[in-house]
Design a protein around this motif. Structure first.
Motif, PDB file in Angstrom:
ATOM      1  N   ALA A 139       0.829  -1.210   0.000  1.00 54.30           N
ATOM      2  CA  ALA A 139       0.000   0.000   0.000  1.00 54.30           C
ATOM      3  C   ALA A 139       0.862   1.257   0.000  1.00 54.30           C
ATOM      4  CB  ALA A 139      -0.929  -0.009   1.207  1.00 54.30           C
ATOM      5  N   ARG A 140       1.951   1.221   0.749  1.00 58.89           N
ATOM      6  CA  ARG A 140       2.839   2.386   0.831  1.00 58.89           C
ATOM      7  C   ARG A 140       3.497   2.654  -0.517  1.00 58.89           C
ATOM      8  NH1 ARG A 140       3.012   6.318   4.806  1.00 58.89           N
ATOM      9  NH2 ARG A 140       4.937   7.488   4.519  1.00 58.89           N
ATOM     10  N   ILE A 141       3.976   1.601  -1.156  1.00 58.20           N
ATOM     11  CA  ILE A 141       4.618   1.759  -2.463  1.00 58.20           C
ATOM     12  C   ILE A 141       3.606   2.258  -3.496  1.00 58.20           C
ATOM     13  CG2 ILE A 141       5.776   0.535  -4.342  1.00 58.20           C
ATOM     14  CD1 ILE A 141       6.885  -1.398  -2.201  1.00 58.20           C
ATOM     15  N   ARG A 142       2.410   1.704  -3.453  1.00 54.43           N
ATOM     16  CA  ARG A 142       1.370   2.102  -4.414  1.00 54.43           C
ATOM     17  C   ARG A 142       1.004   3.585  -4.252  1.00 54.43           C
ATOM     18  NH1 ARG A 142      -2.256  -1.975  -3.848  1.00 54.43           N
ATOM     19  NH2 ARG A 142      -1.453  -3.046  -5.695  1.00 54.43           N
ATOM     20  N   ALA A 143       1.048   4.073  -3.022  1.00 53.62           N
ATOM     21  CA  ALA A 143       0.701   5.472  -2.769  1.00 53.62           C
ATOM     22  C   ALA A 143       1.827   6.436  -3.127  1.00 53.62           C
ATOM     23  CB  ALA A 143       0.329   5.653  -1.296  1.00 53.62           C
ATOM     24  N   ASN A 144       3.035   5.880  -3.357  1.00 51.86           N
ATOM     25  CA  ASN A 144       4.195   6.722  -3.668  1.00 51.86           C
ATOM     26  C   ASN A 144       4.920   6.180  -4.895  1.00 51.86           C
ATOM     27  OD1 ASN A 144       4.528   8.625  -1.095  1.00 51.86           O
ATOM     28  ND2 ASN A 144       3.974   6.577  -0.357  1.00 51.86           N
ATOM     29  N   PRO A 145       4.280   6.171  -6.052  1.00 53.75           N
ATOM     30  CA  PRO A 145       4.887   5.564  -7.249  1.00 53.75           C
ATOM     31  C   PRO A 145       6.209   6.227  -7.638  1.00 53.75           C
ATOM     32  CG  PRO A 145       2.970   6.920  -7.823  1.00 53.75           C
ATOM     33  CD  PRO A 145       2.972   6.787  -6.341  1.00 53.75           C
ATOM     34  N   GLY A 146       7.195   5.387  -7.905  1.00 56.10           N
ATOM     35  CA  GLY A 146       8.490   5.866  -8.372  1.00 56.10           C
ATOM     36  C   GLY A 146       9.391   6.456  -7.314  1.00 56.10           C
ATOM     37  N   GLN A 147       8.986   6.459  -6.048  1.00 58.52           N
ATOM     38  CA  GLN A 147       9.790   7.103  -5.008  1.00 58.52           C
ATOM     39  C   GLN A 147      10.754   6.145  -4.302  1.00 58.52           C
ATOM     40  OE1 GLN A 147       7.811   9.669  -2.232  1.00 58.52           O
ATOM     41  NE2 GLN A 147       6.351  10.448  -3.745  1.00 58.52           N
ATOM     42  N   GLU A 164      10.212  -8.336 -10.503  1.00 62.61           N
ATOM     43  CA  GLU A 164       9.563  -7.407 -11.440  1.00 62.61           C
ATOM     44  C   GLU A 164       8.197  -7.957 -11.881  1.00 62.61           C
ATOM     45  OE1 GLU A 164       9.889  -4.472 -12.436  1.00 62.61           O
ATOM     46  OE2 GLU A 164      11.922  -3.897 -11.872  1.00 62.61           O
ATOM     47  N   ARG A 165       8.139  -9.263 -12.017  1.00 57.85           N
ATOM     48  CA  ARG A 165       6.869  -9.891 -12.377  1.00 57.85           C
ATOM     49  C   ARG A 165       5.811  -9.631 -11.298  1.00 57.85           C
ATOM     50  NH1 ARG A 165       6.243 -16.335 -13.315  1.00 57.85           N
ATOM     51  NH2 ARG A 165       7.329 -16.264 -11.330  1.00 57.85           N
ATOM     52  N   VAL A 166       6.241  -9.682 -10.023  1.00 55.43           N
ATOM     53  CA  VAL A 166       5.330  -9.395  -8.910  1.00 55.43           C
ATOM     54  C   VAL A 166       4.922  -7.926  -8.913  1.00 55.43           C
ATOM     55  CG1 VAL A 166       5.128  -9.299  -6.389  1.00 55.43           C
ATOM     56  CG2 VAL A 166       6.236 -11.265  -7.484  1.00 55.43           C
ATOM     57  N   TRP A 167       5.925  -7.028  -9.047  1.00 55.47           N
ATOM     58  CA  TRP A 167       5.606  -5.594  -9.069  1.00 55.47           C
ATOM     59  C   TRP A 167       4.588  -5.282 -10.164  1.00 55.47           C
ATOM     60  CZ3 TRP A 167       7.231  -5.492  -4.657  1.00 55.47           C
ATOM     61  CH2 TRP A 167       8.524  -5.353  -4.191  1.00 55.47           C
ATOM     62  N   ARG A 168       4.793  -5.861 -11.334  1.00 55.36           N
ATOM     63  CA  ARG A 168       3.894  -5.571 -12.454  1.00 55.36           C
ATOM     64  C   ARG A 168       2.492  -6.111 -12.202  1.00 55.36           C
ATOM     65  NH1 ARG A 168       6.720  -5.106 -18.210  1.00 55.36           N
ATOM     66  NH2 ARG A 168       8.613  -4.001 -17.591  1.00 55.36           N
ATOM     67  N   ARG A 169       2.415  -7.303 -11.644  1.00 54.96           N
ATOM     68  CA  ARG A 169       1.101  -7.867 -11.344  1.00 54.96           C
ATOM     69  C   ARG A 169       0.339  -6.982 -10.347  1.00 54.96           C
ATOM     70  NH1 ARG A 169      -1.206 -13.108 -10.665  1.00 54.96           N
ATOM     71  NH2 ARG A 169       0.087 -13.804 -12.415  1.00 54.96           N
ATOM     72  N   LEU A 170       1.083  -6.360  -9.409  1.00 50.80           N
ATOM     73  CA  LEU A 170       0.459  -5.532  -8.379  1.00 50.80           C
ATOM     74  C   LEU A 170       0.313  -4.071  -8.814  1.00 50.80           C
ATOM     75  CD1 LEU A 170       2.372  -6.924  -5.263  1.00 50.80           C
ATOM     76  CD2 LEU A 170       0.004  -7.415  -5.916  1.00 50.80           C
TER      77      LEU A 170
END
Length: 317
Positions: A139-147, A164-170
């Motif tokens: 949730a924290r990463i999703r709220a702060n994309p690219g940071q 990367e496959r996990v990050w992309r799926r999420l």
């Protein structure tokens, strides 16, 4: 003429055991294609220590890092196939690099000797990172994309492809920062140069025990008692994306079978030593010995699966 031929055969047969027993006739090199200090290096050196003088020659560990393990692996495969040069590797240079990093070798360039075991990859944060579990981290990463940045064992490596496959799926956006193994990634993480440590759980153990890291995500389905508070991909409904880091021994293709047999026996005996099992447990790894054709089949299956992932991520070289 017949007598001379028979005598020649007899001398040949008599000499064969001597020739076979003369191996090794000089020191054996074990090339470790990563910097000192990480799990790959630690396990290689312990095996060599436990083998001791049983092969009748010294065994020298040589670290040759670079290009996600492909430089050292290529050095192994460029050596004479006489059993005096081996490679102790993790899976990236074997199952990922031929797809993504332009490695010159393929599966028929080497002979799998033995695998000693495996460990989850881990994504770890510093203790003050504002998340106490995997769901909160996402949730924290999703709220702060690219940071946020995450270190890994090399672009196009097994961990890079798997995570990367996990990050992309999420639908998460993070910046990947490549290093040459946990021996480099962990100091960069502890020094505050990257947000997340990414590498084997084995490599994160010193920071976990010192209380300077908390591992929130493991790439196996479940968490691990060695990383309190960790969760595996099942917690995100991504069990099908589970992947591990494994370690094993390879030889250049073409080493005579009798020499491979002797090397396999010596290294397997060392891996079965209680001290090696204890080390693996201490390093949050699972002892799981696999040799010969069984090891080759496991490599082939992972090689093909990662080729598919690399194609999906447009990383084929």
């Amino acid at each position: 003429m017949l007598i001379r031929t028979l005598l020649a055969c007899l001398f040949s047969w008599a000499a064969w055991p001597v020739a076979a027993q003369s191996f090794p006739d000089r020191p054996i090199r074990v090339i470790v294609p990563v910097s000192p200090g990480g799990g790959t290096d630690i396990f290689a050196r312990k095996l060599v220590e436990l083998i001791g003088a049983s092969l009748g020659q010294p065994i020298i560990v040589e670290n040759r890092a670079g290009a996600s393990g492909t430089i050292g692996t290529q050095a192994v495969l460029d050596s004479r196939p006489d059993g005096h040069t081996l490679g102790f590797v993790w899976n990236t240079p074997i199952t990922a690099a031929p797809h993504t990093l332009g490695a010159r070798y393929r599966m028929d360039s080497y002979t799998p000797v033995m695998r000693v075991g495996y460990s989850p990859f881990a994504i770890c944060a510093r203790p003050d990172f504002p998340a106490s579990n995997l769901q909160e981290m996402v949730a924290r990463i999703r709220a702060n994309p690219g940071q946020y940045t995450w270190g890994n064992e090399g672009m196009g490596g097994v961990m890079h492809l798997g995570v990367e496959r996990v990050w992309r799926r999420l639908g998460l956006e993070l910046t990947a920062v490549p290093f040459q193994g946990a021996g480099q990634t962990l100091p960069a993480f502890l020094g505050g140069h990257i947000t997340f440590y990414g590498g084997s759980l084995t490599g994160a153990v010193p920071a976990l025990r010192a209380g300077t890291a908390k591992c929130l995500m493991l790439t196996t389905a479940d968490g691990s008692p060695e990383a309190p508070g960790s969760q595996g991909l099942a917690a995100l409904g991504l069990t099908d994306m589970a992947i591990t880091i494994w370690w094993g021994l390879i030889a250049p293709s073409g080493v005579p079978a009798d020499r491979l047999e002797r090397l396999t026996a010596a290294f397997t005996e060392a891996a079965r030593h209680p001290d090696f099992a204890t080390l693996m447990q201490q390093q949050a790894a699972v002892l799981n010995i696999e040799t010969g054709e069984a090891f080759a089949r496991s490599i082939r299956a992972e090689y093909e699966a990662l080729g598919t992932v690399a194609r999906q991520l447009n990383l084929l070289r």
